[in-house]
Write an enzyme that holds these catalytic residues in place. Structure first.
Site, PDB file in Angstrom:
ATOM      1  N   HIS A  72      20.675  35.941  37.245  1.00  0.00           N
ATOM      2  CA  HIS A  72      20.382  35.414  35.906  1.00  0.00           C
ATOM      3  C   HIS A  72      20.768  36.435  34.846  1.00  0.00           C
ATOM      4  CE1 HIS A  72      18.319  31.901  37.286  1.00  0.00           C
ATOM      5  NE2 HIS A  72      17.401  32.588  37.951  1.00  0.00           N
ATOM      6  N   TYR A 202      10.551  30.042  29.925  1.00  0.00           N
ATOM      7  CA  TYR A 202       9.132  30.240  29.639  1.00  0.00           C
ATOM      8  C   TYR A 202       8.773  29.396  28.423  1.00  0.00           C
ATOM      9  CZ  TYR A 202       9.349  34.318  32.737  1.00  0.00           C
ATOM     10  OH  TYR A 202       9.494  35.131  33.826  1.00  0.00           O
ATOM     11  N   PRO A 294       1.387  36.691  36.703  1.00  0.00           N
ATOM     12  CA  PRO A 294       2.780  36.470  37.114  1.00  0.00           C
ATOM     13  C   PRO A 294       3.765  36.285  35.958  1.00  0.00           C
ATOM     14  CG  PRO A 294       1.449  34.513  37.508  1.00  0.00           C
ATOM     15  CD  PRO A 294       0.501  35.588  37.098  1.00  0.00           C
ATOM     16  N   LYS A 298       6.534  40.619  37.648  1.00  0.00           N
ATOM     17  CA  LYS A 298       6.558  42.048  37.990  1.00  0.00           C
ATOM     18  C   LYS A 298       5.886  42.391  39.322  1.00  0.00           C
ATOM     19  CE  LYS A 298       8.825  43.593  34.565  1.00  0.00           C
ATOM     20  NZ  LYS A 298      10.167  43.222  34.958  1.00  0.00           N
ATOM     21  N   TYR A 386      12.013  43.149  30.982  1.00  0.00           N
ATOM     22  CA  TYR A 386      12.218  42.078  31.961  1.00  0.00           C
ATOM     23  C   TYR A 386      13.094  42.534  33.128  1.00  0.00           C
ATOM     24  CZ  TYR A 386      12.147  37.341  33.684  1.00  0.00           C
ATOM     25  OH  TYR A 386      11.920  36.236  34.473  1.00  0.00           O
TER      26      TYR A 386
HETATM   27  C1  PHB Z   1       8.743  32.164  40.242  1.00  0.00           C
HETATM   28  O1  PHB Z   1       9.925  31.844  40.438  1.00  0.00           O
HETATM   29  O2  PHB Z   1       7.835  31.875  41.052  1.00  0.00           O
HETATM   30  C2  PHB Z   1       8.410  32.928  39.026  1.00  0.00           C
HETATM   31  C3  PHB Z   1       9.425  33.258  38.128  1.00  0.00           C
HETATM   32  C4  PHB Z   1       9.124  33.962  36.987  1.00  0.00           C
HETATM   33  C5  PHB Z   1       7.827  34.335  36.753  1.00  0.00           C
HETATM   34  C6  PHB Z   1       6.812  34.030  37.641  1.00  0.00           C
HETATM   35  C7  PHB Z   1       7.106  33.316  38.791  1.00  0.00           C
HETATM   36  O3  PHB Z   1       7.539  35.020  35.620  1.00  0.00           O
END
Ligand code: PHB
Ligand code: APR
Length: 395
Positions: A72, A202, A294, A298, A386
């Site tokens: 990504h 997000y 989450p 991280k 990130y």
């Molecule tokens: C996930 O793919 O499970 C995932 C991705 C990004 C996050 C948290 C979980 O910030």
């Protein structure tokens, strides 16, 4: 039985540590409470920082990740019904993150461990750690009804948040910091193509947080913020997809491909750090020492950086007869952990609906997000956190 490093727990921390130590010629045995299938059955996150990718390659498990992982270059933020991209790659001099599920990382490490003929004791009962304040630590456990004792030079506590290593430290020798958030994440896994295959999305909305992620180009992972009192059974597939759509921008909402869910579960969100991470000859790594919500992706990456510091410390101890690495492990690991804790807490606070902040709180979040996507300085702060901060951070 005797080994140099006894590792408690066969999650990503324990398995990665075992592999790196083996590559350096250091003997180790892993003691795990569950079966391999149980460990692999836990659905967890799946975004790898470059330092984590590099370590997995160093551990000899690069090929499948390199073939199947999806790189990504950006992340996307949805707020006030509009989607904005943050060019993570451009803002960090070419750094990226890789989508590759923790389950796959774990499977690759388990396969490498068995191919190398290394010992992992699965389904060990009543695991306990002893004498780590001396030069002769021991691990005791039961397997198939028989008692065993493993003597070692060091114990690595890689046994997760509910493990026994942190719990075995005398009261007063450890300080714990914790914040529990007043909501959970309802996550689903579905064999449908991800709506945004080249970025994690997000979402902040008046209805709450949402996240669009993926495990592969054919398997999606989606989340919505929900009350902790909800049960996964309260959420039919249809209710989940409708709620997710209602929190996204109209373009994504229309393009999302829905289908039957393979898994649906609710996870609480917590920030937690235990200090220090060394107690004589026992060291904590990964979820045994810290938890992040989450939101910043991280958790797995912090486990990997702990293991980097810890494996280097053991290698230095055996190869150079120097205790410098083990003496500074806790301080080095915690310097990076607290910065990732800060980022995860900040992103969680920015993106979720909190019960007590009301309409004013929502407007503050939108103002900050608006600023963030329009300011190169603010976007750069997000991008460099990130992709992961450097391993050699000062305190
Ligand atoms: C996930 O793919 O499970 C995932 C991705 C990004 C996050 C948290 C979980 O910030
Ligand atoms: N004895 C032996 N093993 C134990 C014990 C015990 N008493 N208690 C727990 N374990 C095992 C668990 O069964 C689990 O397999 O320790 C392992 C810990 O693994 P994880 O919880 O996955 O923790 P870690 O390896 O540090 O990985 C961190 O996992 O939770 C995610 O976000 C987190 O992605 C991060 C990663």
């Amino acid at each position: 039985m005797r080994t140099q490093v006894a590792i408690i727990g066969a999650g990503p921390s324990g398995l990665l540590l075992g592999q790196l130590l083996h590559k350096a010629g250091i003997d180790n045995i892993i003691i795990e409470r569950q079966s391999p299938d149980y460990v692999l059955g836990r659905i967890r996150a799946g975004i790898l920082e470059q330092t984590t990718v590099d370590m997995l390659r160093e551990a000899g498990v690069g090929p499948r990740m390199d073939a199947e992982g999806v790189v990504h270059h950006s992340i996307e933020l949805v707020f006030s019904g509009v989607r904005h991209a943050i060019d993570v790659h451009g803002l960090t001099n070419g750094k990226v993150v890789t989508a590759y599920g923790q389950t796959e990382v774990t499977r690759d490490l388990m396969d490498a461990r068995s191919a190398a003929g290394l010992t992992t004791v699965y389904q060990a009962a009543d695991v306990s750690v002893h004498d780590f304040d001396s030069e002769h630590p021991k691990v005791r456990y039961q397997k198939d009804g028989q008692n065993f004792e493993l003597e070692c030079d060091f114990i690595a506590g890689c046994d997760g948040f509910h493990g026994i290593c942190r719990a075995s430290v005398p009261d007063g020798a450890i300080t714990e910091y914790e914040k529990v958030y007043p909501f959970g994440w309802l996550g689903v896994l579905a064999d449908v193509p991800p709506v945004s295959p080249h970025a994690i999305v997000y979402g902040n909305s008046e209805r709450g947080f949402s996240l669009c992620s993926m495990r592969s180009l054919t398997r999606s992972r989606y989340y919505v913020q929900c009350p902790l009192t909800d049960k996964a059974e309260d959420w039919s597939d249809q209710r989940f997809w409708d709620e997710l759509r209602s929190r996204l921008d109209p373009d994504l909402a229309e393009r999302i491909v829905t289908g039957p869910t393979l898994e649906k579960s609710i996870a609480p969100l917590r920030s937690f750090v235990a200090e220090p991470m060394r107690f004589g000859r026992m060291f904590l790594a990964g979820d045994a020492a810290h938890i992040v919500p989450p939101t910043g992706a991280k958790g797995l990456n912090l486990a990997a950086s702990d293991v980097k510091y810890l494996s280097s410390a053991f290698i230095e101890f055996y190869a150079e007869k120097s205790a410098a690495g083990i003496d500074t492990y806790s301080q080095r690991a915690l310097a990076r952990i607290w910065k990732a804790e800060r980022f995860s807490w900040w992103l969680t606070t920015l993106m979720h609906k909190f019960p007590d902040t009301g309409a004013f709180g929502q407007r503050m979040q939108e103002a900050e997000l608006e600023y963030l996507v329009n300011s190169t300085a603010a976007s750069t702060v997000v991008a460099e956190n990130y992709v992961g901060l450097p391993l050699n951070l000062g305190r």
